[in-house]
Design a protein around this motif. Structure first.
Motif, PDB file in Angstrom:
ATOM      1  N   VAL A 355       0.850  -1.190   0.000  1.00 46.27           N
ATOM      2  CA  VAL A 355       0.000   0.000   0.000  1.00 46.27           C
ATOM      3  C   VAL A 355       0.887   1.242   0.000  1.00 46.27           C
ATOM      4  CG1 VAL A 355      -1.877   1.206   1.163  1.00 46.27           C
ATOM      5  CG2 VAL A 355      -1.723  -1.288   1.316  1.00 46.27           C
ATOM      6  N   THR A 356       0.735   2.067  -1.036  1.00 46.39           N
ATOM      7  CA  THR A 356       1.564   3.261  -1.188  1.00 46.39           C
ATOM      8  C   THR A 356       1.132   4.360  -0.216  1.00 46.39           C
ATOM      9  OG1 THR A 356       0.137   4.284  -2.850  1.00 46.39           O
ATOM     10  CG2 THR A 356       1.838   2.753  -3.642  1.00 46.39           C
ATOM     11  N   THR A 357       1.956   5.401  -0.137  1.00 45.45           N
ATOM     12  CA  THR A 357       1.643   6.533   0.737  1.00 45.45           C
ATOM     13  C   THR A 357       0.320   7.178   0.344  1.00 45.45           C
ATOM     14  OG1 THR A 357       3.983   6.984   1.162  1.00 45.45           O
ATOM     15  CG2 THR A 357       2.427   8.795   1.536  1.00 45.45           C
ATOM     16  N   ALA A 358       0.082   7.342  -0.956  1.00 47.38           N
ATOM     17  CA  ALA A 358      -1.165   7.957  -1.411  1.00 47.38           C
ATOM     18  C   ALA A 358      -2.369   7.116  -1.020  1.00 47.38           C
ATOM     19  CB  ALA A 358      -1.126   8.160  -2.927  1.00 47.38           C
ATOM     20  N   GLN A 359      -2.232   5.800  -1.145  1.00 47.02           N
ATOM     21  CA  GLN A 359      -3.341   4.920  -0.783  1.00 47.02           C
ATOM     22  C   GLN A 359      -3.600   4.933   0.720  1.00 47.02           C
ATOM     23  OE1 GLN A 359      -1.521   1.529  -2.651  1.00 47.02           O
ATOM     24  NE2 GLN A 359      -2.902   1.586  -4.410  1.00 47.02           N
ATOM     25  N   ARG A 360      -2.535   4.989   1.512  1.00 50.08           N
ATOM     26  CA  ARG A 360      -2.710   5.079   2.961  1.00 50.08           C
ATOM     27  C   ARG A 360      -3.297   6.429   3.355  1.00 50.08           C
ATOM     28  NH1 ARG A 360       2.435   3.736   2.778  1.00 50.08           N
ATOM     29  NH2 ARG A 360       3.100   5.495   4.095  1.00 50.08           N
ATOM     30  N   GLN A 361      -2.861   7.486   2.674  1.00 45.52           N
ATOM     31  CA  GLN A 361      -3.388   8.819   2.967  1.00 45.52           C
ATOM     32  C   GLN A 361      -4.890   8.870   2.707  1.00 45.52           C
ATOM     33  OE1 GLN A 361      -1.318  11.534   4.190  1.00 45.52           O
ATOM     34  NE2 GLN A 361      -3.404  12.125   4.765  1.00 45.52           N
ATOM     35  N   SER A 396      10.324   0.049  -0.991  1.00 43.51           N
ATOM     36  CA  SER A 396       9.118   0.772  -0.570  1.00 43.51           C
ATOM     37  C   SER A 396       8.046   0.642  -1.649  1.00 43.51           C
ATOM     38  CB  SER A 396       9.425   2.249  -0.324  1.00 43.51           C
ATOM     39  OG  SER A 396       9.636   2.932  -1.544  1.00 43.51           O
ATOM     40  N   ALA A 397       6.793   0.641  -1.228  1.00 41.73           N
ATOM     41  CA  ALA A 397       5.686   0.552  -2.182  1.00 41.73           C
ATOM     42  C   ALA A 397       5.688   1.745  -3.127  1.00 41.73           C
ATOM     43  CB  ALA A 397       4.363   0.464  -1.431  1.00 41.73           C
ATOM     44  N   ASP A 398       6.081   2.916  -2.618  1.00 38.86           N
ATOM     45  CA  ASP A 398       6.100   4.120  -3.456  1.00 38.86           C
ATOM     46  C   ASP A 398       7.068   3.966  -4.620  1.00 38.86           C
ATOM     47  OD1 ASP A 398       4.374   5.061  -1.570  1.00 38.86           O
ATOM     48  OD2 ASP A 398       5.746   6.549  -0.720  1.00 38.86           O
ATOM     49  N   ASP A 399       8.222   3.349  -4.363  1.00 38.26           N
ATOM     50  CA  ASP A 399       9.218   3.157  -5.424  1.00 38.26           C
ATOM     51  C   ASP A 399       8.820   2.030  -6.365  1.00 38.26           C
ATOM     52  OD1 ASP A 399      10.772   5.189  -4.394  1.00 38.26           O
ATOM     53  OD2 ASP A 399      12.021   3.843  -3.192  1.00 38.26           O
ATOM     54  N   LEU A 400       8.208   0.994  -5.811  1.00 40.74           N
ATOM     55  CA  LEU A 400       7.843  -0.169  -6.623  1.00 40.74           C
ATOM     56  C   LEU A 400       6.609   0.093  -7.477  1.00 40.74           C
ATOM     57  CD1 LEU A 400       8.346  -2.959  -3.926  1.00 40.74           C
ATOM     58  CD2 LEU A 400       9.800  -2.559  -5.923  1.00 40.74           C
ATOM     59  N   TYR A 401       5.699   0.924  -6.986  1.00 44.47           N
ATOM     60  CA  TYR A 401       4.434   1.162  -7.687  1.00 44.47           C
ATOM     61  C   TYR A 401       4.160   2.661  -7.772  1.00 44.47           C
ATOM     62  CZ  TYR A 401       4.114  -3.726  -6.367  1.00 44.47           C
ATOM     63  OH  TYR A 401       4.386  -5.064  -6.181  1.00 44.47           O
ATOM     64  N   PRO A 402       5.001   3.405  -8.477  1.00 43.24           N
ATOM     65  CA  PRO A 402       4.846   4.868  -8.540  1.00 43.24           C
ATOM     66  C   PRO A 402       3.515   5.312  -9.134  1.00 43.24           C
ATOM     67  CG  PRO A 402       6.405   4.089 -10.194  1.00 43.24           C
ATOM     68  CD  PRO A 402       6.140   2.937  -9.295  1.00 43.24           C
TER      69      PRO A 402
END
Length: 415
Positions: A355-361, A396-402
């Motif tokens: 789960v990326t930062t945007a999805q958690r936000q 990190s999810a952010d790097d793996l799934y930009p």
């Protein structure tokens, strides 16, 4: 995930069981069957349990037996919120840790919490918000960071297995602490369900009606589209057909408990996979809630409430349960449901959701807004912190799934 890391932990039994389940590739059919009881619990907590005030004297012991505290700060402050009729939040968990007699000392301490849902109840806005949280999110479990990576649904088992004196509430508290760190949201209460009551609940209500979002067949015997005890559902229709022998169908317009289980269990024929199954579970939840709202007297009997409290554990005191039912019933007028949309990933042969930062936000914003809290930055990707070397291993999810970490992902998919 190295075996050496696991042997250093005081929870070999839980780790062994988790690994055995993963190596089998498929989850036991029985546990999939009962997952939807989680959603039934939400309905009971929000609609039915407060009606027990009419039977308070005879049911007091039942409510007391279902109580188990987490000891968390968020729990200690929650009782006043209910008295003041303020918005509150729940973590609703579905698990196989109970027994035929409920959540007693003989419960299965190494069982997984197979379903997780964040529920907010706002009586002022007359709105209930339900957010389905994937059980397979890659996680650093609070208090057990050395075991990283684990799945979120293992948090309860790690605590329960590492300490044979831990209460059920202690185990749930580990899950709550991890989720609070992951999304930076307060969780006031929990409700855990013994996966054995959905059929009974639906049957006690006299059955329910729910429209299917797709056309499919499901056999209770084989868990596929052919076999005995075969159910046939049609897109856009609330009627369904059933054939005990898998051939000769009869059509029905009301789901009984067994049909509801079949409707919720199917996974392999759904193009949306787990997300599609979650959608059908929410459809059942709304059908149950609507049935109760139409005729609340259907659950005003000691048999129904005794059966419900036997299969539920919570940190709600009886007085809070009664106040919840009395003061928060209007919150069911508007129900909003969402799903945390993660990214599937295989790591060392194990399937995770990232789960990326945007999805958690998006989760953080939705929950805090529903609770009337100030906006805040979301929490850590894995819940508890991890070491730089651990991060280097998984990325990190952010790097793996930009592409999933953009402003367009800062809103939860509405169902």
């Amino acid at each position: 995930m190295s075996d050496n890391t696991k042997t250093e932990l005081p929870l070999d039994e839980a780790a062994t069981r988790l690994e055995r389940r993963r190596s089998q590739g498929k989850r036991p059919k029985r546990k999939k069957t009962w997952r939807v009881i989680l959603f039934t619990l939400s309905a009971l907590v929000l609609v039915g349990v407060g009606l027990g005030v009419y039977y308070a004297s005879s049911l007091k012991q039942s409510f007391q037996n279902s109580y188990s505290s987490t000891g968390l700060k968020s729990e200690k402050a929650a009782s006043q919120l209910i008295k003041d009729k303020k918005p509150i939040s729940f973590l609703v968990l579905g698990t196989d840790t109970g027994t035929s007699g409920g959540f007693g000392a003989d419960r299965d301490r190494s069982g997984l919490t197979d379903s997780l849902m964040l529920v907010t109840v706002n009586p002022q806005k007359e709105t209930t918000t339900m957010i389905s949280v994937p059980r397979d999110i890659m996680t650093s479990i609070s208090g057990f960071e050395a075991s990283f990576p684990q799945k979120l649904n293992a948090a309860y088992a790690f605590k329960e297995t590492s300490d044979d004196q831990a209460s059920l509430g202690d185990g749930v508290g580990t899950t709550i602490a991890t989720i609070q760190d992951m999304f930076n949201v307060p969780i006031n209460y929990y409700a855990m369900v013994n996966m054995s009551g959905l059929g009974d609940v639906v049957d006690q209500l006299g059955g329910i009606q729910a429209k299917s979002p797709l056309t499919f067949r499901f056999s209770q015997d084989t868990a596929h589209e052919t076999g005995g005890n075969l159910y046939r559902f049609t897109e856009g229709e609330s009627t369904y057909s059933y054939a005990a022998d898998g051939v000769n169908f009869k059509t029905y317009d009301t789901m009984d408990g067994k049909a509801a289980l079949a409707f919720s269990r199917m996974r392999y024929e759904d193009p949306k996979g787990d997300y599609g199954r979650t959608q059908r579970q929410r459809i059942l939840l709304e059908a149950i809630m609507n049935k109760v709202k139409q005729n609340p007297t259907t659950i005003l009997n000691t048999k129904f409430i005794h059966a419900t409290t036997k299969n539920i554990a919570s940190d709600l005191q009886m007085s809070d349960m009664l106040a919840l039912g009395s003061n928060y019933i209007d919150a069911t007028k508007h129900i909003e449901s969402y799903t945390v949309q993660g990214e599937g990933e295989m790591y060392q042969g194990v399937s995770y959701q990232r789960v990326t930062t945007a999805q958690r936000q998006a989760v953080t914003d939705t929950v805090r807004a529903a609770l009337g809290l100030k906006a805040a930055t979301t929490g850590s990707e894995f819940g508890s912190e991890i070491t730089p070397s651990q991060l280097a291993q998984v990325g990190s999810a952010d790097d793996l799934y930009p592409s999933s970490d953009t402003t367009s992902n800062e809103k939860l998919p509405n169902n």
